[in-house]
Write a protein that holds these residues in place. Structure first.
Motif, PDB file in Angstrom:
ATOM      1  N   CYS A  26       0.839  -1.206   0.000  1.00  0.00           N
ATOM      2  CA  CYS A  26       0.000   0.000   0.000  1.00  0.00           C
ATOM      3  C   CYS A  26       0.870   1.250   0.000  1.00  0.00           C
ATOM      4  O   CYS A  26       0.657   2.191   0.783  1.00  0.00           O
ATOM      5  CB  CYS A  26      -0.948   0.002   1.205  1.00  0.00           C
ATOM      6  N   ARG A  27       1.834   1.276  -0.877  1.00  0.00           N
ATOM      7  CA  ARG A  27       2.833   2.342  -0.874  1.00  0.00           C
ATOM      8  C   ARG A  27       3.055   2.848  -2.301  1.00  0.00           C
ATOM      9  O   ARG A  27       3.175   2.063  -3.256  1.00  0.00           O
ATOM     10  CB  ARG A  27       4.156   1.836  -0.322  1.00  0.00           C
ATOM     11  N   LEU A  28       3.097   4.166  -2.432  1.00  0.00           N
ATOM     12  CA  LEU A  28       3.423   4.827  -3.699  1.00  0.00           C
ATOM     13  C   LEU A  28       4.867   5.302  -3.639  1.00  0.00           C
ATOM     14  O   LEU A  28       5.261   5.984  -2.685  1.00  0.00           O
ATOM     15  CB  LEU A  28       2.492   6.012  -3.934  1.00  0.00           C
ATOM     16  N   GLN A  29       5.650   4.944  -4.665  1.00  0.00           N
ATOM     17  CA  GLN A  29       7.052   5.355  -4.699  1.00  0.00           C
ATOM     18  C   GLN A  29       7.347   6.079  -6.014  1.00  0.00           C
ATOM     19  O   GLN A  29       6.843   5.701  -7.067  1.00  0.00           O
ATOM     20  CB  GLN A  29       7.972   4.146  -4.550  1.00  0.00           C
ATOM     21  N   LYS A  30       8.163   7.105  -5.907  1.00  0.00           N
ATOM     22  CA  LYS A  30       8.558   7.905  -7.066  1.00  0.00           C
ATOM     23  C   LYS A  30      10.057   7.749  -7.290  1.00  0.00           C
ATOM     24  O   LYS A  30      10.847   7.892  -6.359  1.00  0.00           O
ATOM     25  CB  LYS A  30       8.217   9.379  -6.830  1.00  0.00           C
ATOM     26  N   PHE A  31      10.423   7.458  -8.544  1.00  0.00           N
ATOM     27  CA  PHE A  31      11.815   7.246  -8.913  1.00  0.00           C
ATOM     28  C   PHE A  31      12.203   8.188 -10.057  1.00  0.00           C
ATOM     29  O   PHE A  31      11.353   8.606 -10.842  1.00  0.00           O
ATOM     30  CB  PHE A  31      12.048   5.804  -9.370  1.00  0.00           C
ATOM     31  N   SER A  32      13.487   8.479 -10.141  1.00  0.00           N
ATOM     32  CA  SER A  32      14.005   9.200 -11.303  1.00  0.00           C
ATOM     33  C   SER A  32      13.937   8.271 -12.508  1.00  0.00           C
ATOM     34  O   SER A  32      13.743   7.057 -12.361  1.00  0.00           O
ATOM     35  CB  SER A  32      15.449   9.632 -11.053  1.00  0.00           C
ATOM     36  N   PRO A  33      14.112   8.789 -13.726  1.00  0.00           N
ATOM     37  CA  PRO A  33      14.053   7.918 -14.911  1.00  0.00           C
ATOM     38  C   PRO A  33      15.018   6.742 -14.860  1.00  0.00           C
ATOM     39  O   PRO A  33      14.748   5.690 -15.439  1.00  0.00           O
ATOM     40  CB  PRO A  33      14.392   8.877 -16.060  1.00  0.00           C
ATOM     41  N   ASP A  34      16.138   6.899 -14.153  1.00  0.00           N
ATOM     42  CA  ASP A  34      17.127   5.827 -14.067  1.00  0.00           C
ATOM     43  C   ASP A  34      17.006   4.996 -12.805  1.00  0.00           C
ATOM     44  O   ASP A  34      17.841   4.125 -12.539  1.00  0.00           O
ATOM     45  CB  ASP A  34      18.539   6.401 -14.170  1.00  0.00           C
ATOM     46  N   GLY A  35      15.979   5.280 -11.984  1.00  0.00           N
ATOM     47  CA  GLY A  35      15.717   4.405 -10.856  1.00  0.00           C
ATOM     48  C   GLY A  35      16.124   4.888  -9.495  1.00  0.00           C
ATOM     49  O   GLY A  35      16.054   4.118  -8.524  1.00  0.00           O
ATOM     50  N   GLN A  36      16.531   6.127  -9.358  1.00  0.00           N
ATOM     51  CA  GLN A  36      16.885   6.642  -8.033  1.00  0.00           C
ATOM     52  C   GLN A  36      15.604   6.984  -7.272  1.00  0.00           C
ATOM     53  O   GLN A  36      14.728   7.673  -7.773  1.00  0.00           O
ATOM     54  CB  GLN A  36      17.761   7.888  -8.154  1.00  0.00           C
ATOM     55  N   LEU A  37      15.496   6.492  -6.045  1.00  0.00           N
ATOM     56  CA  LEU A  37      14.307   6.766  -5.240  1.00  0.00           C
ATOM     57  C   LEU A  37      14.242   8.248  -4.891  1.00  0.00           C
ATOM     58  O   LEU A  37      15.187   8.817  -4.356  1.00  0.00           O
ATOM     59  CB  LEU A  37      14.327   5.937  -3.956  1.00  0.00           C
ATOM     60  N   LEU A  38      13.113   8.879  -5.178  1.00  0.00           N
ATOM     61  CA  LEU A  38      12.921  10.297  -4.903  1.00  0.00           C
ATOM     62  C   LEU A  38      11.964  10.541  -3.745  1.00  0.00           C
ATOM     63  O   LEU A  38      12.130  11.493  -2.988  1.00  0.00           O
ATOM     64  CB  LEU A  38      12.393  11.012  -6.160  1.00  0.00           C
ATOM     65  N   ALA A  39      10.942   9.695  -3.601  1.00  0.00           N
ATOM     66  CA  ALA A  39       9.966   9.872  -2.532  1.00  0.00           C
ATOM     67  C   ALA A  39       9.163   8.600  -2.382  1.00  0.00           C
ATOM     68  O   ALA A  39       9.059   7.794  -3.310  1.00  0.00           O
ATOM     69  CB  ALA A  39       9.044  11.052  -2.826  1.00  0.00           C
ATOM     70  N   ALA A  40       8.563   8.420  -1.191  1.00  0.00           N
ATOM     71  CA  ALA A  40       7.695   7.276  -0.938  1.00  0.00           C
ATOM     72  C   ALA A  40       6.662   7.678   0.099  1.00  0.00           C
ATOM     73  O   ALA A  40       7.006   8.266   1.123  1.00  0.00           O
ATOM     74  CB  ALA A  40       8.510   6.076  -0.447  1.00  0.00           C
ATOM     75  N   VAL A  41       5.408   7.387  -0.186  1.00  0.00           N
ATOM     76  CA  VAL A  41       4.321   7.746   0.720  1.00  0.00           C
ATOM     77  C   VAL A  41       3.268   6.643   0.705  1.00  0.00           C
ATOM     78  O   VAL A  41       3.227   5.822  -0.202  1.00  0.00           O
ATOM     79  CB  VAL A  41       3.648   9.082   0.327  1.00  0.00           C
ATOM     80  N   GLY A  42       2.408   6.669   1.720  1.00  0.00           N
ATOM     81  CA  GLY A  42       1.270   5.767   1.746  1.00  0.00           C
ATOM     82  C   GLY A  42       1.389   4.678   2.787  1.00  0.00           C
ATOM     83  O   GLY A  42       2.493   4.239   3.150  1.00  0.00           O
ATOM     84  N   THR A  43       0.245   4.264   3.285  1.00  0.00           N
ATOM     85  CA  THR A  43       0.164   3.182   4.262  1.00  0.00           C
ATOM     86  C   THR A  43      -1.190   2.522   4.139  1.00  0.00           C
ATOM     87  O   THR A  43      -2.092   3.036   3.464  1.00  0.00           O
ATOM     88  CB  THR A  43       0.365   3.720   5.684  1.00  0.00           C
ATOM     89  N   SER A  44      -1.339   1.387   4.782  1.00  0.00           N
ATOM     90  CA  SER A  44      -2.616   0.699   4.789  1.00  0.00           C
ATOM     91  C   SER A  44      -3.515   1.310   5.851  1.00  0.00           C
ATOM     92  O   SER A  44      -3.084   1.565   6.976  1.00  0.00           O
ATOM     93  CB  SER A  44      -2.404  -0.791   5.079  1.00  0.00           C
ATOM     94  N   GLY A  45      -4.764   1.574   5.502  1.00  0.00           N
ATOM     95  CA  GLY A  45      -5.692   2.173   6.449  1.00  0.00           C
ATOM     96  C   GLY A  45      -6.988   2.546   5.762  1.00  0.00           C
ATOM     97  O   GLY A  45      -7.116   2.438   4.543  1.00  0.00           O
ATOM     98  N   ASP A  46      -7.965   3.011   6.558  1.00  0.00           N
ATOM     99  CA  ASP A  46      -9.266   3.343   5.975  1.00  0.00           C
ATOM    100  C   ASP A  46      -9.544   4.827   5.981  1.00  0.00           C
ATOM    101  O   ASP A  46     -10.673   5.254   5.722  1.00  0.00           O
ATOM    102  CB  ASP A  46     -10.390   2.598   6.698  1.00  0.00           C
ATOM    103  N   ALA A  47      -8.546   5.662   6.251  1.00  0.00           N
ATOM    104  CA  ALA A  47      -8.729   7.111   6.199  1.00  0.00           C
ATOM    105  C   ALA A  47      -8.321   7.628   4.831  1.00  0.00           C
ATOM    106  O   ALA A  47      -7.499   7.012   4.141  1.00  0.00           O
ATOM    107  CB  ALA A  47      -7.883   7.791   7.285  1.00  0.00           C
ATOM    108  N   PRO A  48      -8.886   8.746   4.400  1.00  0.00           N
ATOM    109  CA  PRO A  48      -8.460   9.334   3.126  1.00  0.00           C
ATOM    110  C   PRO A  48      -6.949   9.548   3.103  1.00  0.00           C
ATOM    111  O   PRO A  48      -6.345   9.998   4.061  1.00  0.00           O
ATOM    112  CB  PRO A  48      -9.211  10.675   3.103  1.00  0.00           C
ATOM    113  N   GLY A  49      -6.339   9.199   1.987  1.00  0.00           N
ATOM    114  CA  GLY A  49      -4.891   9.314   1.850  1.00  0.00           C
ATOM    115  C   GLY A  49      -4.168   8.010   2.080  1.00  0.00           C
ATOM    116  O   GLY A  49      -2.987   7.883   1.746  1.00  0.00           O
TER     117      GLY A  49
END
Length: 439
Positions: free
Chosen positions: A250-273
């Motif tokens: 349950c996680r969204l991850q953002k990477f650069s075009p070559d695969g460098q991790l830029l950000a990661a957000v999200g968790t399992s739950g029933d609240a918005p977001g």
């Protein structure tokens, strides 16, 4: 999948409206949004229109129409004799049965049908329906995602034949891309690159989309940021950054075009977001991120800094409802084919297409935009259909829908039982709740 061009100032205006709306509407008698507006007479409005967020919030999403068969692009003009001869069987052949991945470009809607085992093409320009990859030696077996590149080339992930099938802009087969230990479940292109979620290796692989050469990979197996368990949904922004949603984590991850991790957000739950069963993802040309959740039966929208903007859709029998949604795409090129469905007081910017595993709305067509100049909120929503808030209509959901400007409290992630991809029931063997790619 999203179309790609420079981010405009639309996102900033959108955030300003979302952030300040409740303060304005809460001041009784001080807002012109709730009363009648002055100016030239407006066109008469008949029928009902489904909007999100719900009133008194300013609408930013309108449901346009359900899409389920050939008749949604070309009305059935068969003679009575033809209808008698071919009957219900002919209608079934022209219907979408169980959609998953979806993409749209220049009036052509491509839908992965995992029951027909083909890609259904609904051509709004030519007013016809056709099937892609349905016959021959290179016929599809279980297409689960589709991407139309900027040059019109079409890439289809088939997780049963364990390959990405490539078709040209005229929908003619060109080649397959893949290797051993390959089970593609999500695809997206940027430039000469093809990014593929490979469920067997639980990583994202990078190919040259013209030659099929494997040129790199993103991530590894694990539970930390930069790692994956079930990478399922994938898209890119206008700069080529790669966004991947992990169904298991349950996680969204953002990477650069070559695969460098830029950000990661999200968790399992029933609240918005938060998420429970996130599926596919889309990123529009303004940097807004759309994530389908099959458990919430809605789509949540985030800005490029991962702030929750709003959500739309919910399970139910109302106009614009969702029923085990899975695929999503955004399209800036095909809105003209749906203008007759737009409320005259809603200024639409782009299409959002969402597939539903069940129900009559196999593909729900929505328009993202804002209230047109000169229209008040009360005028725009006078013909609003009754819709559900979604997320179980819990207090946090209702607070979000009325736009208090407050973020929901963070909740601890729910523990997930250990499982291999094949045990998860998602995008692997199709066991479990009946919503998955293998039917």
């Amino acid at each position: 999948m999203a179309q790609h061009k420079n981010r405009s100032e639309f996102i900033h205006a959108f955030l300003a409206i979302i952030g300040g709306l409740f303060v304005v509407t809460a001041l009784s008698g001080c807002s012109s949004g709730g009363g009648a507006s002055s100016g030239p007479s407006k066109p008469s409005v008949s029928g009902q229109y489904a909007f999100w967020p719900m009133p008194p919030a300013d609408p930013h999403m309108q449901f346009l129409q359900p899409i389920a068969s050939r008749e949604d692009v070309s009305p059935d003009r068969r003679s009575a004799l033809s209808a008698l001869v071919f009957g219900e069987e002919d209608r079934q052949q022209s219907a979408i049965e169980k959609p998953y991945g979806v993409d749209m470009k220049d009036g052509r809607l491509y839908v992965c049908d995992i029951r027909k085992n083909t890609v259904v093409v609904l051509d709004f320009e030519k007013k016809q329906m056709r099937l892609m990859g349905a016959t021959g030696f290179n016929a599809l077996a279980n297409p689960v995602d589709v991407e139309v590149a900027d040059d019109g080339m079409i890439y289809v992930a088939d997780n049963e034949r364990r390959a990405v099938f490539v078709f040209d802009a005229k929908e003619k087969f060109k080649m397959v891309i893949g290797h051993d230990d390959f089970r593609p479940v999500g695809v997206v292109t940027f430039g000469d690159r093809l990014y593929v979620c490979n469920l067997d290796l639980q990583i994202v692989e990078i190919f040259n989309r013209f030659t099929g050469e494997l040129i790199g990979s993103i991530g590894e197996v694990g539970d930390e940021d930069g790692q994956f368990r079930v990478p399922l949904g994938i898209d890119v922004d206008t700069e080529g950054n790669v966004y991947v949603i992990d169904l298991m984590r349950c996680r969204l991850q953002k990477f650069s075009p070559d695969g460098q991790l830029l950000a990661a957000v999200g968790t399992s739950g029933d609240a918005p977001g938060s998420f429970v069963r996130p599926k596919h993802i889309a990123v529009d040309t303004d940097g807004i991120i759309y994530i389908v959740d099959a458990a919430f039966q809605n789509v949540q929208m985030f800005d490029h800094e991962f702030r929750l903007l709003m959500h739309f859709g919910a399970g139910g029998d109302f106009t614009g409802a969702m029923n085990l949604p899975a695929g999503i795409c955004v399209d800036d090129t095909s809105l003209k084919y749906f203008v007759d469905e737009l409320h005259p007081g809603f200024d639409a910017k782009r299409l959002v297409l969402v597939t539903n595993q069940f129900g009559f709305s196999k593909v729900g067509a929505y328009a993202m935009g804002e209230r047109a100049e000169g229209w008040s909120i009360s005028e725009l929503t006078a013909n609003a259909a009754d819709v559900e808030a979604g997320l179980g209509a819990n207090p946090e959901t209702m607070r979000l829908q009325t736009q208090t400007g407050e973020l929901p409290p963070e909740e601890p992630a729910q523990e997930q039982p250990a499982a291999t991809p094949d045990e998860s029931g998602d995008a692997a063997d199709g066991e479990g709740d009946g919503e998955e790619p293998n039917s």
